[in-house]
Motif scaffolding. Structure first.
Motif, PDB file in Angstrom:
ATOM      1  N   LEU A  19       0.802  -1.225   0.000  1.00  0.00           N
ATOM      2  CA  LEU A  19       0.000   0.000   0.000  1.00  0.00           C
ATOM      3  C   LEU A  19       0.835   1.276   0.000  1.00  0.00           C
ATOM      4  CD1 LEU A  19      -2.941  -0.861   2.446  1.00  0.00           C
ATOM      5  CD2 LEU A  19      -2.868  -1.031  -0.042  1.00  0.00           C
ATOM      6  N   THR A  20       1.949   1.292   0.721  1.00  0.00           N
ATOM      7  CA  THR A  20       2.724   2.540   0.803  1.00  0.00           C
ATOM      8  C   THR A  20       3.299   3.000  -0.541  1.00  0.00           C
ATOM      9  OG1 THR A  20       4.624   1.246   1.611  1.00  0.00           O
ATOM     10  CG2 THR A  20       3.307   2.402   3.246  1.00  0.00           C
ATOM     11  N   PRO A  21       3.647   2.108  -1.485  1.00  0.00           N
ATOM     12  CA  PRO A  21       4.123   2.613  -2.778  1.00  0.00           C
ATOM     13  C   PRO A  21       3.113   3.515  -3.489  1.00  0.00           C
ATOM     14  CG  PRO A  21       4.759   0.326  -2.554  1.00  0.00           C
ATOM     15  CD  PRO A  21       3.864   0.641  -1.385  1.00  0.00           C
ATOM     16  N   ASN A  22       1.820   3.369  -3.207  1.00  0.00           N
ATOM     17  CA  ASN A  22       0.817   4.243  -3.825  1.00  0.00           C
ATOM     18  C   ASN A  22       1.051   5.694  -3.421  1.00  0.00           C
ATOM     19  OD1 ASN A  22      -1.696   5.535  -4.635  1.00  0.00           O
ATOM     20  ND2 ASN A  22      -2.540   3.481  -4.801  1.00  0.00           N
ATOM     21  N   PHE A  23       1.459   5.910  -2.176  1.00  0.00           N
ATOM     22  CA  PHE A  23       1.773   7.262  -1.719  1.00  0.00           C
ATOM     23  C   PHE A  23       3.119   7.727  -2.251  1.00  0.00           C
ATOM     24  CE2 PHE A  23      -1.085   5.471   1.491  1.00  0.00           C
ATOM     25  CZ  PHE A  23      -2.038   6.484   1.612  1.00  0.00           C
ATOM     26  N   PHE A  24       4.113   6.844  -2.177  1.00  0.00           N
ATOM     27  CA  PHE A  24       5.460   7.229  -2.594  1.00  0.00           C
ATOM     28  C   PHE A  24       5.510   7.545  -4.090  1.00  0.00           C
ATOM     29  CE2 PHE A  24       6.809   4.232   1.007  1.00  0.00           C
ATOM     30  CZ  PHE A  24       6.694   5.259   1.936  1.00  0.00           C
ATOM     31  N   ALA A  25       4.737   6.805  -4.883  1.00  0.00           N
ATOM     32  CA  ALA A  25       4.714   7.057  -6.319  1.00  0.00           C
ATOM     33  C   ALA A  25       4.140   8.444  -6.628  1.00  0.00           C
ATOM     34  CB  ALA A  25       3.885   5.986  -7.028  1.00  0.00           C
ATOM     35  N   ARG A  26       3.327   8.990  -5.716  1.00  0.00           N
ATOM     36  CA  ARG A  26       2.774  10.343  -5.857  1.00  0.00           C
ATOM     37  C   ARG A  26       3.632  11.380  -5.133  1.00  0.00           C
ATOM     38  NH1 ARG A  26      -2.597   9.165  -7.519  1.00  0.00           N
ATOM     39  NH2 ARG A  26      -3.086   6.969  -7.139  1.00  0.00           N
ATOM     40  N   ARG A  27       4.810  10.945  -4.670  1.00  0.00           N
ATOM     41  CA  ARG A  27       5.728  11.776  -3.897  1.00  0.00           C
ATOM     42  C   ARG A  27       5.076  12.305  -2.621  1.00  0.00           C
ATOM     43  NH1 ARG A  27       6.556  13.232  -9.132  1.00  0.00           N
ATOM     44  NH2 ARG A  27       5.673  15.326  -8.938  1.00  0.00           N
ATOM     45  N   ASP A  28       4.180  11.512  -2.069  1.00  0.00           N
ATOM     46  CA  ASP A  28       3.554  11.828  -0.781  1.00  0.00           C
ATOM     47  C   ASP A  28       4.137  10.872   0.263  1.00  0.00           C
ATOM     48  OD1 ASP A  28       2.014  12.259   1.439  1.00  0.00           O
ATOM     49  OD2 ASP A  28       0.146  11.503   0.576  1.00  0.00           O
ATOM     50  N   THR A  29       5.129  11.342   0.996  1.00  0.00           N
ATOM     51  CA  THR A  29       5.714  10.509   2.049  1.00  0.00           C
ATOM     52  C   THR A  29       5.225  10.922   3.433  1.00  0.00           C
ATOM     53  OG1 THR A  29       7.653  11.972   2.117  1.00  0.00           O
ATOM     54  CG2 THR A  29       7.806  10.009   0.726  1.00  0.00           C
ATOM     55  N   LYS A  30       4.378  11.931   3.498  1.00  0.00           N
ATOM     56  CA  LYS A  30       3.917  12.403   4.810  1.00  0.00           C
ATOM     57  C   LYS A  30       2.769  11.565   5.363  1.00  0.00           C
ATOM     58  CE  LYS A  30       5.387  17.202   4.200  1.00  0.00           C
ATOM     59  NZ  LYS A  30       4.975  18.632   4.150  1.00  0.00           N
ATOM     60  N   THR A  31       1.829  11.213   4.485  1.00  0.00           N
ATOM     61  CA  THR A  31       0.661  10.477   4.976  1.00  0.00           C
ATOM     62  C   THR A  31       1.040   9.165   5.664  1.00  0.00           C
ATOM     63  OG1 THR A  31      -0.761  11.449   3.282  1.00  0.00           O
ATOM     64  CG2 THR A  31      -1.537   9.417   4.313  1.00  0.00           C
ATOM     65  N   PRO A  32       1.932   8.345   5.074  1.00  0.00           N
ATOM     66  CA  PRO A  32       2.331   7.130   5.793  1.00  0.00           C
ATOM     67  C   PRO A  32       2.983   7.400   7.145  1.00  0.00           C
ATOM     68  CG  PRO A  32       2.937   6.959   3.474  1.00  0.00           C
ATOM     69  CD  PRO A  32       2.497   8.367   3.705  1.00  0.00           C
ATOM     70  N   VAL A  33       3.548   8.613   7.308  1.00  0.00           N
ATOM     71  CA  VAL A  33       4.124   8.963   8.607  1.00  0.00           C
ATOM     72  C   VAL A  33       3.040   9.017   9.667  1.00  0.00           C
ATOM     73  CG1 VAL A  33       5.255  10.779   9.934  1.00  0.00           C
ATOM     74  CG2 VAL A  33       6.032  10.254   7.647  1.00  0.00           C
ATOM     75  N   TYR A  34       1.924   9.666   9.326  1.00  0.00           N
ATOM     76  CA  TYR A  34       0.851   9.836  10.298  1.00  0.00           C
ATOM     77  C   TYR A  34       0.245   8.483  10.687  1.00  0.00           C
ATOM     78  CZ  TYR A  34       1.251  14.629   8.562  1.00  0.00           C
ATOM     79  OH  TYR A  34       1.730  15.861   8.191  1.00  0.00           O
ATOM     80  N   THR A  35       0.043   7.624   9.685  1.00  0.00           N
ATOM     81  CA  THR A  35      -0.535   6.313  10.001  1.00  0.00           C
ATOM     82  C   THR A  35       0.443   5.462  10.797  1.00  0.00           C
ATOM     83  OG1 THR A  35       0.206   5.313   7.917  1.00  0.00           O
ATOM     84  CG2 THR A  35      -1.943   6.396   7.902  1.00  0.00           C
ATOM     85  N   ALA A  36       1.740   5.542  10.433  1.00  0.00           N
ATOM     86  CA  ALA A  36       2.749   4.771  11.162  1.00  0.00           C
ATOM     87  C   ALA A  36       2.864   5.269  12.598  1.00  0.00           C
ATOM     88  CB  ALA A  36       4.101   4.871  10.460  1.00  0.00           C
ATOM     89  N   ALA A  37       2.789   6.597  12.781  1.00  0.00           N
ATOM     90  CA  ALA A  37       2.876   7.156  14.132  1.00  0.00           C
ATOM     91  C   ALA A  37       1.713   6.669  14.990  1.00  0.00           C
ATOM     92  CB  ALA A  37       2.898   8.676  14.071  1.00  0.00           C
ATOM     93  N   ALA A  38       0.519   6.636  14.395  1.00  0.00           N
ATOM     94  CA  ALA A  38      -0.646   6.153  15.151  1.00  0.00           C
ATOM     95  C   ALA A  38      -0.479   4.687  15.536  1.00  0.00           C
ATOM     96  CB  ALA A  38      -1.912   6.338  14.317  1.00  0.00           C
ATOM     97  N   SER A  39       0.035   3.882  14.611  1.00  0.00           N
ATOM     98  CA  SER A  39       0.209   2.460  14.916  1.00  0.00           C
ATOM     99  C   SER A  39       1.284   2.255  15.975  1.00  0.00           C
ATOM    100  CB  SER A  39       0.564   1.677  13.644  1.00  0.00           C
ATOM    101  OG  SER A  39       1.885   1.964  13.214  1.00  0.00           O
ATOM    102  N   LEU A  40       2.319   3.100  15.966  1.00  0.00           N
ATOM    103  CA  LEU A  40       3.375   2.979  16.971  1.00  0.00           C
ATOM    104  C   LEU A  40       2.866   3.353  18.360  1.00  0.00           C
ATOM    105  CD1 LEU A  40       6.495   4.345  15.077  1.00  0.00           C
ATOM    106  CD2 LEU A  40       6.060   2.000  15.786  1.00  0.00           C
ATOM    107  N   VAL A  41       1.976   4.338  18.421  1.00  0.00           N
ATOM    108  CA  VAL A  41       1.369   4.688  19.705  1.00  0.00           C
ATOM    109  C   VAL A  41       0.592   3.491  20.260  1.00  0.00           C
ATOM    110  CG1 VAL A  41      -0.399   6.123  20.822  1.00  0.00           C
ATOM    111  CG2 VAL A  41       1.262   7.162  19.266  1.00  0.00           C
ATOM    112  N   VAL A  42      -0.149   2.821  19.384  1.00  0.00           N
ATOM    113  CA  VAL A  42      -0.884   1.624  19.800  1.00  0.00           C
ATOM    114  C   VAL A  42       0.084   0.532  20.247  1.00  0.00           C
ATOM    115  CG1 VAL A  42      -2.406  -0.242  18.995  1.00  0.00           C
ATOM    116  CG2 VAL A  42      -2.866   2.132  18.326  1.00  0.00           C
ATOM    117  N   THR A  43       1.170   0.347  19.489  1.00  0.00           N
ATOM    118  CA  THR A  43       2.155  -0.683  19.825  1.00  0.00           C
ATOM    119  C   THR A  43       2.781  -0.438  21.192  1.00  0.00           C
ATOM    120  OG1 THR A  43       2.681  -1.053  17.490  1.00  0.00           O
ATOM    121  CG2 THR A  43       4.305  -1.780  19.091  1.00  0.00           C
TER     122      THR A  43
END
Length: 521
Positions: free
Chosen positions: A376-400
């Motif tokens: 799924l993350t290549p869909n963002f990276f291919a659009r040069r959007d690397t910020k959105t996966p940061v927010y989702t990853a940060a939320a998952s890390l808080v849960v972890t």
């Protein structure tokens, strides 16, 4: 080439590397055992390896490949110049960072070492020495990643997929030497130093291997002086958030190291050995899919071919689940059997095997999610959007982290593995929701139906394996031939029941294979 062929090329060569890796870990368990020198080695090796996976492979490739493909589409000479500019800036950064880390190694390891390791001055000094010797591996592999990204963008996947075999060959050489020496602490310490040397040597060999293939492909990097050009700056803007977006799995490993610091001796080895089983399908399927689809997605999106981009990602998700779900179910039920069959013996005790098996079962709960992150993350990276996966990853890390605080005191190292698995599923849920809301991608109903049938076929296989384990578990306490027979029975039952289930449920048919084999333009 088609998605299936690309994944097959990368995954097949990765499988060979993983087989060498298993041979390495079997010897590692028997020569070093768990705890003491084994934990010191795992800590010394994991630091450069985690940095490699997080920054070099994950973040670097995610930021570099879309930009490089864009310049390749415009003018190949500009793409070469861009790669040369990146190399000129990357080299001094790696040298300075590596030197600082090697100087600070006693304090860096202190932050991750558990009480037993810190309390043994001799073992801790050995860990520091191994860490310093092994750390140049990061510099070599970061440069190798640049070359591999260029080769992958040129659709030459084989060389980069085969390169890790060199790492395992080097490590196996050190371990074979250790296995032939008289058993004892002196041998284990000498083997640890040999492993650290082998790691750095393997990094240099992989860099030379990939550079040779790049030159053979007719691609030469021009020499540039280190300067922050507009293109390097654009990549820098992308790479920082990509560290968190693409590297959530590796960041969770750093968090694991911090929590392992308070766990008993041997916990670091248990997690590392269990992760080897988790990394087998993750490396073969997840990394292969992510590597294969990113260049093609970048091309489709740059040409505004949205239907082709959706088709490619849907096929990747379906293929990921077709291969990953049965692996997760099988390892959840039979992980202990594999650990006991191949790793138990000599310095690695029955209790070590039992705990490692439990950690393996917990880790693979998140296996499909870890693979889907790569899809799924290549869909963002291919659009040069690397910020959105940061927010989702940060939320998952808080849960972890929250789950770690609850589960680790109750379950120890098993709770650590389970918390990371749940966090990965949270990340997938958020990534999928954002893609759907923005209209970038929504899983077609056809694919959802197939995933449901894949899950059902995996469940039928799981029920068969559970029944089989009731019969063959005593075999695992027998001689090595009986253990191999048990593993063989698991493999046969898995293949037959899952294969029959996919055919009977209509998951795998001629039309599906033809669709996955469709060429990527």
């Amino acid at each position: 080439m088609s998605l299936l062929r690309n994944v097959g090329t990368i995954g097949g060569l990765t499988l060979i590397s993983r087989i060498f890796g298993f041979a390495r870990d079997i010897l590692l368990a028997r020569v070093l055992g768990a705890g003491g020198v084994a934990d010191a080695w795992q800590l010394a090796f994991q630091l450069p390896n985690l940095f490699r996976r997080l920054f070099a492979e994950g973040a670097f490739a995610s930021a570099f490949v879309p930009l490089f493909n864009r310049y390749m589409a415009e003018d190949e000479s500009e793409a070469k110049r861009f790669a040369g500019e990146v190399l000129a800036v990357l080299m001094p950064i790696l040298v300075v960072f590596g030197a600082l880390m090697m100087l600070a190694m006693p304090w860096v390891l202190w932050g991750f070492a558990n009480e037993d390791l810190r309390g043994d001055a001799r073992i801790y000094a050995l860990a520091v020495s191994m860490g310093r010797i092994a750390f140049p591996y990061l510099m070599f592999m970061s440069l190798a990643t640049l070359v591999a990204a260029i080769l992958n963008s040129l659709s030459r996947f084989a060389a980069a997929a085969a390169a890790p075999i060199l790492l395992n060959i080097c490590l196996l050489s050190a371990l074979v030497w250790g296995a032939l020496q008289p058993a004892g602490e002196a041998t284990r310490a000498a083997t640890g130093i040999g492993l650290a040397i082998a790691v750095s040597v393997s990094g240099l060999l992989q860099l030379l291997w990939l550079y040779w293939f790049m030159r053979r492909a007719g691609f030469r990097l021009p020499r540039e002086r280190p300067r922050i050009t507009s293109r390097v700056k654009e990549m820098g803007v992308l790479i920082v958030p990509a560290v968190f977006g693409a590297g959530v799995y590796q960041i969770s490993r750093f968090i694991d190291l911090a929590f392992i610091r308070g766990l008993p001796d041997g916990s670091l080895t248990y997690m590392a050995m269990a992760d080897r089983w988790n990394q087998l399908p993750l490396g073969i399927i997840g990394i292969a899919l992510g590597t294969a689809i990113l260049p093609a997605l970048s091309r489709y999106i740059s040409r505004s071919e949205d239907e082709e981009a959706v088709r490619l990602q849907a096929n990747a998700i379906e293929l990921a689940m077709l291969l990953t779900l049965p692996c997760a179910v099988a390892l959840f039920i039979t992980g202990f059997a594999f650990v006991k069959a191949f790793m138990e013996g000599q310095a690695f005790t029955a209790e070590d095997a039992r705990v490692t098996g439990m950690v393996t079962s917990a880790l693979v709960v998140g296996l499909p999610a870890y693979v889907l992150v790569k899809v799924l993350t290549p869909n963002f990276f291919a659009r040069r959007d690397t910020k959105t996966p940061v927010y989702t990853a940060a939320a998952s890390l808080v849960v972890t982290v929250g789950l770690n605080l609850v589960l680790v005191p109750l379950l120890g190292v098993v709770g650590l593995a389970l918390a990371g698995a749940v966090g990965a599923w949270v990340n997938i849920a958020l990534l999928g929701a954002v893609l759907a809301r923005r209209g970038y991608f929504r899983i077609p109903g056809r694919v959802l139906g197939r995933i449901g049938r894949i899950a059902l076929a995996s469940g039928l296989m799981g029920a068969s394996l559970w029944a089989l384990m009731q019969v063959i578990t005593p075999w695992l306490d027998g001689p090595f031939t009986m253990r191999l027979l048990a593993v063989g029975a698991i493999m046969v039952v898995s293949l037959v029941t899952y294969g029959a289930g996919t055919v009977l449920l209509g998951v795998l048919d001629k039309a599906t294979v033809q669709r996955l084999m469709r060429r990527q333009s």
